[in-house]
Design a protein around this motif. Structure first.
Motif, short mmCIF file in Angstrom:
data_model
loop_
_atom_site.label_atom_id
_atom_site.label_comp_id
_atom_site.label_asym_id
_atom_site.label_seq_id
_atom_site.Cartn_x
_atom_site.Cartn_y
_atom_site.Cartn_z
N HIS A 51 0.82 -1.21 0.00
CA HIS A 51 0.00 0.00 0.00
C HIS A 51 0.85 1.26 0.00
CE1 HIS A 51 -3.84 -1.91 0.26
NE2 HIS A 51 -3.56 -2.54 1.37
N THR A 52 1.88 1.28 0.83
CA THR A 52 2.72 2.47 0.89
C THR A 52 3.50 2.66 -0.41
OG1 THR A 52 4.44 1.17 2.03
CG2 THR A 52 2.94 2.47 3.40
N THR A 72 -13.90 -3.25 -7.18
CA THR A 72 -13.44 -4.63 -7.28
C THR A 72 -12.59 -5.02 -6.08
OG1 THR A 72 -13.46 -4.55 -9.70
CG2 THR A 72 -12.11 -6.26 -8.68
N LEU A 73 -11.67 -4.13 -5.70
CA LEU A 73 -10.83 -4.39 -4.53
C LEU A 73 -11.66 -4.44 -3.27
CD1 LEU A 73 -8.00 -4.75 -3.37
CD2 LEU A 73 -7.81 -2.27 -3.20
N GLN A 74 -12.64 -3.57 -3.17
CA GLN A 74 -13.49 -3.53 -1.98
C GLN A 74 -14.28 -4.83 -1.83
OE1 GLN A 74 -15.99 -0.09 -1.84
NE2 GLN A 74 -16.33 -0.24 0.36
N LEU A 120 -2.91 -11.10 2.72
CA LEU A 120 -4.15 -10.89 1.98
C LEU A 120 -5.14 -10.03 2.76
CD1 LEU A 120 -4.77 -14.41 0.38
CD2 LEU A 120 -3.99 -12.32 -0.75
N THR A 121 -5.21 -10.23 4.07
CA THR A 121 -6.13 -9.42 4.88
C THR A 121 -5.79 -7.95 4.76
OG1 THR A 121 -6.48 -11.23 6.46
CG2 THR A 121 -6.98 -8.99 7.21
N ASN A 122 -4.51 -7.63 4.76
CA ASN A 122 -4.11 -6.22 4.67
C ASN A 122 -4.16 -5.68 3.25
OD1 ASN A 122 -1.81 -4.01 4.32
ND2 ASN A 122 -2.55 -3.93 6.42
N VAL A 123 -3.62 -6.43 2.31
CA VAL A 123 -3.49 -5.90 0.95
C VAL A 123 -4.86 -5.76 0.27
CG1 VAL A 123 -3.29 -7.99 -0.49
CG2 VAL A 123 -1.87 -5.98 -0.99
N LEU A 124 -5.86 -6.53 0.72
CA LEU A 124 -7.20 -6.44 0.14
C LEU A 124 -8.08 -5.40 0.84
CD1 LEU A 124 -8.01 -10.20 -0.61
CD2 LEU A 124 -7.43 -8.39 -2.24
N PRO A 129 -5.22 2.20 0.60
CA PRO A 129 -4.58 3.11 -0.37
C PRO A 129 -5.13 4.52 -0.31
CG PRO A 129 -6.04 1.54 -1.47
CD PRO A 129 -5.87 1.06 -0.06
N VAL A 130 -6.43 4.66 -0.04
CA VAL A 130 -7.02 5.99 0.08
C VAL A 130 -6.45 6.71 1.29
CG1 VAL A 130 -9.17 7.28 0.33
CG2 VAL A 130 -9.13 5.17 -1.01
#
Length: 210
Positions: A51-52, A72-74, A120-124, A129-130
């Motif tokens: 994300h960073t 889609t990510l959400q 996966l829990t974090n990256v999804l 990102p916002v």
């Protein structure tokens, strides 16, 4: 160290330590084994690194600007977290005399599974990102080179995660003698499963229809 950087460290530490899906999945993995918990913690930090890096590269702006990508990510993140939560609830409802079952397995999850779940829990998480896109620029003083500064800020977030989440995992493992008792295990599974289920459902409900 400048005042803005000190302020950012405080805010970032609060963000990292705030209970949520990352905290919950680390606790559940650590309840199964120390190695799985630490691996899950490292996975969470890996997701934060993604994300960073996206925020620093400016790609997060594209994600926000294109609604279909964000949606889609959400949805993907909501489905995954909801799936973890429902499996935890199912584990909590097993008979008291049954074997410990974490994520549907009778054996403690290994390093790879813990690492994968944390990542996966974090990256999804579609809000990450916002959050980074809106937060990092606030701590880049006028006249300062943007790239080095944002890289520094991003590194601070990842380092804080690499400190906090392994500490959580080790603390849970330290208390494992009590937490792994059948009734305590069911209680932890029920609470964490309910939290993950609620978080996943919230992500899906908040996903825009168009």
């Amino acid at each position: 160290m400048d005042a803005q950087l000190i302020a950012f460290i405080g805010i970032a530490a609060g963000m990292v330590a705030m209970p949520g899906a990352d905290f919950t999945v680390v606790v559940r993995s650590a309840l199964a084994s120390r190695r799985a918990g630490v691996a899950c913690a490292v996975g969470v930090a890996g997701g934060l690194l993604v994300h960073t890096a996206l925020a620093v590269a400016g790609l997060a702006a594209v994600l926000v600007a294109v609604p279909v990508l964000y949606r889609t990510l959400q949805i993907a993140g909501g489905v995954y977290v909801l799936w973890l939560g429902l499996r935890a609830v199912r584990s909590a409802l097993r008979p008291l005399g049954g074997p410990l079952a974490i994520d549907g397995a009778t054996a403690a999850p290994g390093v790879r599974r813990g690492l994968r779940q944390g990542f996966l829990t974090n990256v999804l998480n579609p809000k990450a990102p916002v959050l980074f896109l809106s937060l990092l620029p606030q701590f880049v003083p006028d006249g300062t080179a943007v790239l080095p500064r944002t890289l520094l800020l991003a590194t601070i977030v990842v380092v804080l995660a690499l400190i906090w989440f392994p500490v959580v995992a080790l603390l849970v493992d330290r208390l494992g003698r009590w937490l792994r008792r059948p009734r305590a295990t069911r209680a932890v599974e029920g609470v964490t499963g309910g939290a993950l289920t609620a978080l996943g459902a919230t992500l899906l409900v908040q996903a825009p229809a168009h």
